[in-house]
Design an enzyme around this catalytic site. Structure first.
Site, PDB file in Angstrom:
ATOM      1  CB  ALA A 155     -48.828  23.001 -16.351  1.00 59.15           C
ATOM      2  CB  THR A 156     -52.838  26.817 -15.983  1.00 54.96           C
ATOM      3  OG1 THR A 156     -53.188  25.832 -15.016  1.00 54.96           O
ATOM      4  CG2 THR A 156     -54.117  27.478 -16.488  1.00 54.96           C
ATOM      5  CG  ASN A 197     -55.096  15.747 -12.891  1.00 54.05           C
ATOM      6  OD1 ASN A 197     -55.487  15.429 -14.019  1.00 54.05           O
ATOM      7  ND2 ASN A 197     -55.843  16.460 -12.073  1.00 54.05           N
ATOM      8  CD  GLN A 204     -49.890  15.320 -11.669  1.00 49.70           C
ATOM      9  OE1 GLN A 204     -49.029  14.781 -10.982  1.00 49.70           O
ATOM     10  NE2 GLN A 204     -50.736  16.205 -11.168  1.00 49.70           N
ATOM     11  CB  SER A 234     -46.207  22.087 -13.783  1.00 52.92           C
ATOM     12  OG  SER A 234     -46.263  22.575 -12.469  1.00 52.92           O
ATOM     13  CG  HIS A 261     -46.605  23.744  -8.671  1.00 57.22           C
ATOM     14  ND1 HIS A 261     -47.512  23.026  -7.944  1.00 57.22           N
ATOM     15  CD2 HIS A 261     -47.259  24.156  -9.785  1.00 57.22           C
ATOM     16  CE1 HIS A 261     -48.671  23.001  -8.591  1.00 57.22           C
ATOM     17  NE2 HIS A 261     -48.536  23.685  -9.713  1.00 57.22           N
ATOM     18  CB  THR A 312     -39.770  41.144 -16.953  1.00 55.58           C
ATOM     19  OG1 THR A 312     -39.847  42.405 -17.588  1.00 55.58           O
ATOM     20  CG2 THR A 312     -38.428  40.981 -16.263  1.00 55.58           C
ATOM     21  CB  CYS A 336     -59.057  22.492  -9.792  1.00 54.48           C
ATOM     22  SG  CYS A 336     -57.304  22.474 -10.059  1.00 54.48           S
TER      23      CYS A 336
END
Lengths: 405, 131
Positions: free
Chosen positions: A76-77, A156, A184, A204, A206, A244, A329
């Protein structure tokens, strides 16, 4: 991992679902689907490409998009970076004003800072006291030169939900590109991009029981949104993002999103019950404040300020429980959460916030255990707190002359 | 990010506060000096109280600390160093000693600075009452 550790930090990352891990396994070894999806000359490439496209369909299906609108990224970043910098740089001749909010994830705020250095003007909107960005507030700050609005779907730290349907109608009418960070949201709230007037949306892997290192960006085809690429080299993903394609990661995210589409209702039902139970158990603690509002948040995230206790000591005392103070973070720094600051929370409340986040594998037993532990350590830490003494003595902390250092 | 010593001191204090000098004394008493430093806005507030006998020896201490684990451990470490010392000896306790004993990382040095400041303030309060 110690078996008595309880994981209540699903908003920072989730474990990979077993079914996802199994699919990923199939794309690694010599006898598996290890080929380069870009190889057009042999069966290995074709098979890998087929798996990648199937995963793309799963992702598109969860959010009701066309699979041709899904671009793979590293997470997502990167999606936020590609959306914001890519759109701003491509459309800069139309105008150089961008609107976002003060409580966006750093993956949105930092690209905006970079664009400021490149000569763009950014407006950072204040949220209301519950962490929601209102359409009225957006309207007040729109100018002729506004080209892009970037607002998160779900915050978040708080779980607060923005009304992207209403905001999208406004931006579409006014020819402003609308980017939504939905890291989220997937598997938690239904998203229908065939109806929403959203131009760009970040996802995202994960946060939804898929692997780390994979994400996607939705890029609308109708109206057609164009972006200046950040990464060049090979022209993969129709030039939006070279490199790739990591088949195993993509297959993992696809399977995770397929499961999310199937099981969202069941997951959300369970999590809502657990969140209710948790709040019921802890809410008899004196002087605690829910950050955000029950009416407008997802149950997965419960962010609480425990007055007169400092958050880091609370995390340390909750040693067998994985939670976070503010966002992961920033928890290495001594600053209180910038999100809570933006809500106008007093310093001692911003310093004392804990985010409990629940997920697919959270159990009732864990919720009860964590609630019990929280109650105990809050009592213990307040016994150590001079501020609690002062509160109990009726001292107004606002009026004390503190000796700062 | 925390040393074993910080964790140990923090947990001892948390789980058995009475045995680790958590509490308060009568701030108005002549033989008690109180020092409160820090601010809620900075995320830490330390309140130290010392009880001094007529030979200027610190016979007992009480504290309460709002702050991170290192701040609470620093308070505890400070108390251990204070009891039994004369006021002149106590004035010479340096934040660096506390930081070294607890192996505080550089971003936590302010916790030991806070401890030193609270000692100075508590002694000054005691001396102002005697004067």
């Amino acid at each position: 991992m110690k078996s008595n550790l309880v994981y209540f930090d699903y908003a920072s990352t989730t474990p990979v679902d077993k079914r996802v891990a199994e699919k990923m396994h199939e794309c690694l070894l010599l006898d598996g689907n290890f080929g380069n999806p870009a190889s057009r000359s042999h069966e290995f490439g074709w098979k890998a490409d087929e798996a990648v496209e199937k995963a793309r369909l799963h992702v598109a299906n969860l959010v009701k998009a066309d699979s041709r609108e899904i671009v793979w990224t590293s997470g997502a970043t990167e999606s936020d970076n590609l959306a914001i910098k890519g759109a701003a740089r491509f459309y800069k001749d139309r105008g150089k004003h961008i609107i976002t909010s003060k409580i966006e994830h750093k993956a949105v705020l930092d690209p905006c800072r970079q664009l400021e250095r490149e000569g763009f003007e950014i407006t950072y909107l204040d949220p209301d006291e519950n962490g929601v960005i209102s359409l009225d507030n957006i309207k007040k700050h729109v100018k002729d030169s506004t080209i892009l609005l970037s607002i998160m779907h779900i915050n978040n730290e708080l779980g607060a939900v923005n009304d992207i349907e209403e905001i999208g109608k406004f931006t579409r009418e006014n020819n402003i590109i609308f980017h939504v960070d939905a890291a989220q949201s997937t598997g938690k709230l239904p998203i229908d991009l065939s109806k929403l007037d959203v131009d760009l949306m970040s996802f995202s892997g994960h946060k939804t029981y898929g692997p780390k290192g994979i994400g996607a960006l939705y890029v609308s085809r109708k109206p057609r949104i164009r972006l200046e690429a950040l990464i060049h080299g090979g022209g993969h993903e129709r030039g939006f993002r070279s490199g790739t394609l990591p088949t195993h990661q993509i297959v993992g995210m696809g399977e995770a999103f397929r499961i999310a589409a199937d099981e969202m209702e069941k997951d959300n039902h369970n999590i809502a019950q657990l969140a209710d139970l948790f709040w019921k158990e802890v809410s008899d603690i004196e002087e605690i404040y829910l950050n955000g509002s029950f009416e407008n948040k997802i149950p997965n995230i419960t962010n609480i300020s425990f007055a007169y206790i400092e958050g880091e000591s609370l995390i340390m005392a909750l040693k067998d429980v994985a939670v976070s103070s503010g966002s992961a973070c920033t928890s290495a720094s001594l600053e209180p959460s910038y999100v809570l600051r933006a809500l106008g929370r007093a310093d001692e409340l911003a310093h004392s916030s804990i985010r409990f986040s629940f997920g697919r594998f959270t159990t009732e037993k864990e919720v009860k255990m964590v609630a019990e532990t929280t109650k105990r350590v809050v009592r213990q830490l307040r016994e150590l707190s001079p501020l609690w003494d002062m509160y109990k003595d009726g001292v107004d902390l606002e009026k004390v002359e503190w000796v700062t250092h | 990010m925390y040393s074993r010593k910080v964790i140990q001191k923090f947990e001892e204090t948390l789980n058995n506060p009475q045995a680790h000098n958590v509490g308060r004394m009568d701030a108005k008493a002549k033989n008690v000096g109180t020092g409160m430093v820090g601010a809620p806005a900075c995320g830490d507030v330390m309140r130290l109280q010392i009880e001094v006998n007529d030979k200027d020896v610190i016979t007992d201490c009480k504290f309460k600390t709002y702050g991170c684990g290192s701040a609470i451990a620093s308070s505890q470490q400070m108390i251990e160093m204070l009891i039994g010392k004369t006021l002149d000896e106590a004035k010479n306790i340096k934040d660096r000693e506390i930081a070294e004993l607890l192996e505080l990382p550089s971003i936590k040095i302010h916790c030991s600075v806070l401890a030193e400041d609270s000692i100075k303030k508590a002694i000054a309060d005691y001396e102002s009452k005697k004067a």
